[in-house]
Each structure stands twice: as structure tokens, then as C-alpha cells.
Enzyme design. Sequence first.
Site, PDB file in Angstrom:
ATOM      1  N   ASP A  68       0.852  -1.184   0.000  1.00  0.00           N
ATOM      2  CA  ASP A  68       0.000   0.000   0.000  1.00  0.00           C
ATOM      3  C   ASP A  68       0.893   1.242   0.000  1.00  0.00           C
ATOM      4  O   ASP A  68       1.668   1.463   0.930  1.00  0.00           O
ATOM      5  CB  ASP A  68      -0.899  -0.012   1.241  1.00  0.00           C
ATOM      6  CG  ASP A  68      -1.860   1.163   1.260  1.00  0.00           C
ATOM      7  OD1 ASP A  68      -2.563   1.352   0.262  1.00  0.00           O
ATOM      8  OD2 ASP A  68      -1.893   1.889   2.262  1.00  0.00           O
ATOM      9  N   THR A 101      -2.948   5.652  -4.274  1.00  0.00           N
ATOM     10  CA  THR A 101      -1.845   6.433  -3.706  1.00  0.00           C
ATOM     11  C   THR A 101      -0.552   6.212  -4.492  1.00  0.00           C
ATOM     12  O   THR A 101       0.170   7.164  -4.773  1.00  0.00           O
ATOM     13  CB  THR A 101      -1.626   6.061  -2.230  1.00  0.00           C
ATOM     14  OG1 THR A 101      -1.492   4.640  -2.108  1.00  0.00           O
ATOM     15  CG2 THR A 101      -2.804   6.502  -1.387  1.00  0.00           C
ATOM     16  N   THR A 102      -0.266   4.963  -4.841  1.00  0.00           N
ATOM     17  CA  THR A 102       0.952   4.669  -5.607  1.00  0.00           C
ATOM     18  C   THR A 102       0.884   5.336  -6.978  1.00  0.00           C
ATOM     19  O   THR A 102       1.867   5.918  -7.453  1.00  0.00           O
ATOM     20  CB  THR A 102       1.136   3.151  -5.762  1.00  0.00           C
ATOM     21  OG1 THR A 102       1.104   2.549  -4.467  1.00  0.00           O
ATOM     22  CG2 THR A 102       2.448   2.814  -6.435  1.00  0.00           C
ATOM     23  N   ASP A 391      -9.102   0.291   1.549  1.00  0.00           N
ATOM     24  CA  ASP A 391      -9.035   0.799   0.170  1.00  0.00           C
ATOM     25  C   ASP A 391     -10.335   0.511  -0.568  1.00  0.00           C
ATOM     26  O   ASP A 391     -10.879   1.370  -1.270  1.00  0.00           O
ATOM     27  CB  ASP A 391      -7.863   0.157  -0.589  1.00  0.00           C
ATOM     28  CG  ASP A 391      -6.511   0.720  -0.151  1.00  0.00           C
ATOM     29  OD1 ASP A 391      -6.501   1.654   0.676  1.00  0.00           O
ATOM     30  OD2 ASP A 391      -5.481   0.214  -0.622  1.00  0.00           O
TER      31      ASP A 391
END
Length: 543
Positions: A68, A101-102, A391
Site C-alpha cells: 500500500d 496512492t501509488t 481501500d
Amino acid sequence: MAQLGGQGQGQPIIIMPEGSSRVLGRDAQRMNIMAGKVLAETVRTTLGPRGMDKMLVDGLGDIVVTNDGVTILKEMDIEHPAAKMLVEVAKTQEDEVGDGTTTAVIIAGELLKKAEDLLDQEIHPTTLVMGYRKAAAKSQELLNQIAIDASDRETLCMVAMTAMTGKGTEKARGPLAELVVDAVLQVEEDGEVDTDHINIQRIQGATVHDSQIVNGVVIDKSRATNAMPKNLENAKIALLKYPIEVKDLETDAKIKLTDPAQMQAFLDQEEQMVKDMVDKVVESGANVIFCQKGIDDLAQHLLAREGIMALKRVRKSDMERMAKATGARLVTNINELSPEDLGHAGHVYEKKIFDEILTFVEECDDPKAVSVILRGSTRHVAEEVERAVEDAIGVVSATVEDGQVVAGGGAPEVAIAKGLRDYADTISGREQLAIAAFAEALEIVPKTLAENAGIDQIDALVDMRAAQEQSFYMGLDVFQRDVVDMKEAHVIEPKRVKKQAIQSAAEAAEMILRIDDMIASSGSGEPDMGDMGGMPGGMPPMM
């Protein structure tokens, strides 16, 4: 000593204290860009279903194993100021959507990388920033054009499964997706979803398949005393912010007693006050009490004798969820407690799962707060399952609220990049180069998906560009190692994930590119920017 300006009558003009450091112009830009690229490279290998995990060990030896993006960046002890700005991008993405997010960080890193090439061609940073800004605005227009209107249950399940693919929940993502969708739809009110009303209890000691949803609230606390009932049907629930105990004196006042009888009278008075509080609870008809403050030992005894189950020092968030689930009102003064303030639940009971004692409040009438019990064979597995489910909750909530989704597998990025290249041809001047660079930067997402799956990046990208001449939904299926229709492959993401990722990445890149002077005072706690660690271009320590 740091100096600014020249000499005055042979004396140096000292403006900043000794130990301060300063980096100017192109060196400052190069250093910041390097920091962004390194950070993006760190999380890049975690992207997609075939992404790898990172093991993070803190100073105390605690271990976190995750892929994550935001968790990795939070756990890393990052010092570089520009890198911290990209961490903020990931945190914002997490708060706004819960996933992607990545993606946001690697797009920001790639924007900085492309900007470095243009800066080397003597393109002014302001021109570059203006081009990026136009490209970001156009990207949002193009994203709206390729979005699909859908928020039915089947779509929500696809969205949840896509978010959990490649994480610790892989084998059980089907049942978990159903569980997440049930939870989100239960707490949804007037098209809005408050994810704080979904409480996740993580318990190790079983497989992910043993996870369950509770149509009510689960609290990780036991009864105040074992003499109280453990299992109650048809519960009438009181929520008290008021302590059921005698309050301590708030001042340094002293009570002077001159006679032992006065001491006994004082104690009798305190006891009577506690009894009056318990009588007030009994009169209201409540048989279950959740108290945010403490409960006196005498009060516990009296409540148990009346057959009332009580829990003390319950968290504020749990109290609010209890109010949403049972319909009870939070009471701040026990003297005002009335039957109208009570909530209802069909079943309240205490149960031990693995090594944790939990209190279940179930069978509520249309509860607007629910709990999810997640299981995992070890603590690290359970923690990663929790991150994946959080998520999924975020993306399902975004889909319910917006009602729009896009295809996954890098399809939106390729489609937007194509549209941006066409748009760049209509722009004159050097901004055209910045818009074209923005388009190339977006394609880092499909290229990274391919790379992490062991597929040739260039071949995958060329195939996707060709396939998208027929359909916007053609993306990379890393399992089939081919370009397929993502809608048919059930790989769907909320539009908000892409919207937020592109917007925040562009804004962070713009802010970093506009910096041409870095001044760090000696006591700022920032790295000494005078020592670049011997790296070309200047790179202070990241961690």
C-alpha cells in the site's frame, strides 16, 4: 556563517545564522527533482496485481509488510523537504478516495522526470508549469468523456475486487467485496457515505474467509464486572457521556472534618449520590449502558444487581457509531436521562474471539453504522487485509457518491495521453512541449503495470495505443498478458481515483518546479543541503 549579498566596507553582511545552508537556481531544481524521482521509484514496484511488497522495520524493530503506497511512505522516515511534499500527495489521495496512492506518486515522479529533460533544453520553469496546468485541466475534461455512469451492485463489487487485487486478500476478494459493498450500502444516507461509520475490528487467528459483517456495532471492550449479565435480548441502550461516579474536586480545596461521625456522613453522602445515579438509570428502563467515562465500583455492583450490563470508558467514535446504529441519543447529564433517549438492539452479548473479548450489538433496526470483523492467520496478514479492505471501502464509497467509473489496467491513462497529444498540436509555443511531456508521464502507469508483470513495456504500450483506436476500455490484463476489454474483464475503478491522482500529482509537480532557492536554517531539522552525499545532481539523504 551564511552570507547573502556582497561586502560593505570590508565587512561581510551576515543575514542567516551559522550552520544555515542555501541551494540556488538549477541546483535546487535538480535536487528536488531527484528526490521526487527516488521516492516514486521506491513505490513503483508495488503497483498493480503483480506488484511486490515492501518490508518496513522501524527503530523499535516492529515490522510492516505491505504494498500500500501511502503506508510505505508513512512508515519511511523521510527527511527531504521536496520528498515530503510527495508524501502529502499520497496522504491526500488516501483521505479523498482511499486508493490510488501509488499511482499519484509515480505520476508526480514521472512529471518531474520529464520536466528535467525540458529544463535541460532551456525551457523556463514558468512556461513548463503553465503547460502542465493546461494539460491537467484538459486531462479532467478527457476523463469525463471516457467515464461510464454506473453504480449498481455488480459494478460496486467489481470496483471493490479491483481495489483488492494484488494485495493480501487475493484469494478471498470475492466474499470480501460482497462484505464491503453490504457495509457501504448499509451506512449510505442520501447519496453520501461516511466511512467512519464502518468500524473494522482486526483479529488474528483464522483465515481471511472467516471475516464477517455485523449488522450493528462491535466494541473491543468487556463488561465493567463479570457479575453483570453477559447476554441480553431486546436491549434498551443508554449512551452516557457522564461518569457514574462521584467527581473529584477540581480545585485544591480541602475539607476539614473535626468529628469521625462527619467522615461517615461524608462517605454516606457520596454513596447516596452514586445510588441516585443508578436509580436514574433504572427509572429510564435501560438494561445496557455504554459510558464514555468511568463507573464507580459501588455503581457497578448496584447495576449488576439490577441485571444491567454496563461498559465503561468507551471510545467517542464507538459511542457515535452506537448512536447511528441503535437510534440512541448521547446524554451528557445523567439527571436528564429519559426513556426517549434510549436506543434499541435485538441482541447484545459478549464473546471471545481468539484472544480478544468483544461486545456485539446486533439486530438493530436499519442501522446506519456497521462493523466488519476481519480475520488473518497472523498479525501481519490481518493488518494487510485491513489495509486492502479500507481501500475497497474508499473506492466503493466514491462510486456510490459519484456514480461514475472508468476502466482499469492503464486504459484511462493511455486514452487521456492520446487526447493530450492531439490537444498539444493546437497549442503554439513552448507550452506544447510541456503538454506532450505530461501525456508521456501519464503513460508511466501502464508501463509500470507491464514491467511489474514481467511484460515488455514498449510492446504493451504500443498494443494498447493500437487497441484504443477501437475502444477506450482496452487495457492491459496482466494475468492474460494481453490487451483486453477491461469492462468485460471486470477491472473497473472509480473516476474519482484517477481525477484526484492526476490533479494532486500535477499540483505537487508544479509546486516543486517553481522552487529555485532552498534555504535551511541550522535548527530546522532538515538535512544539511551543503552535503549532497556525493550523488550527481545533488541528493541529500532520503531516510
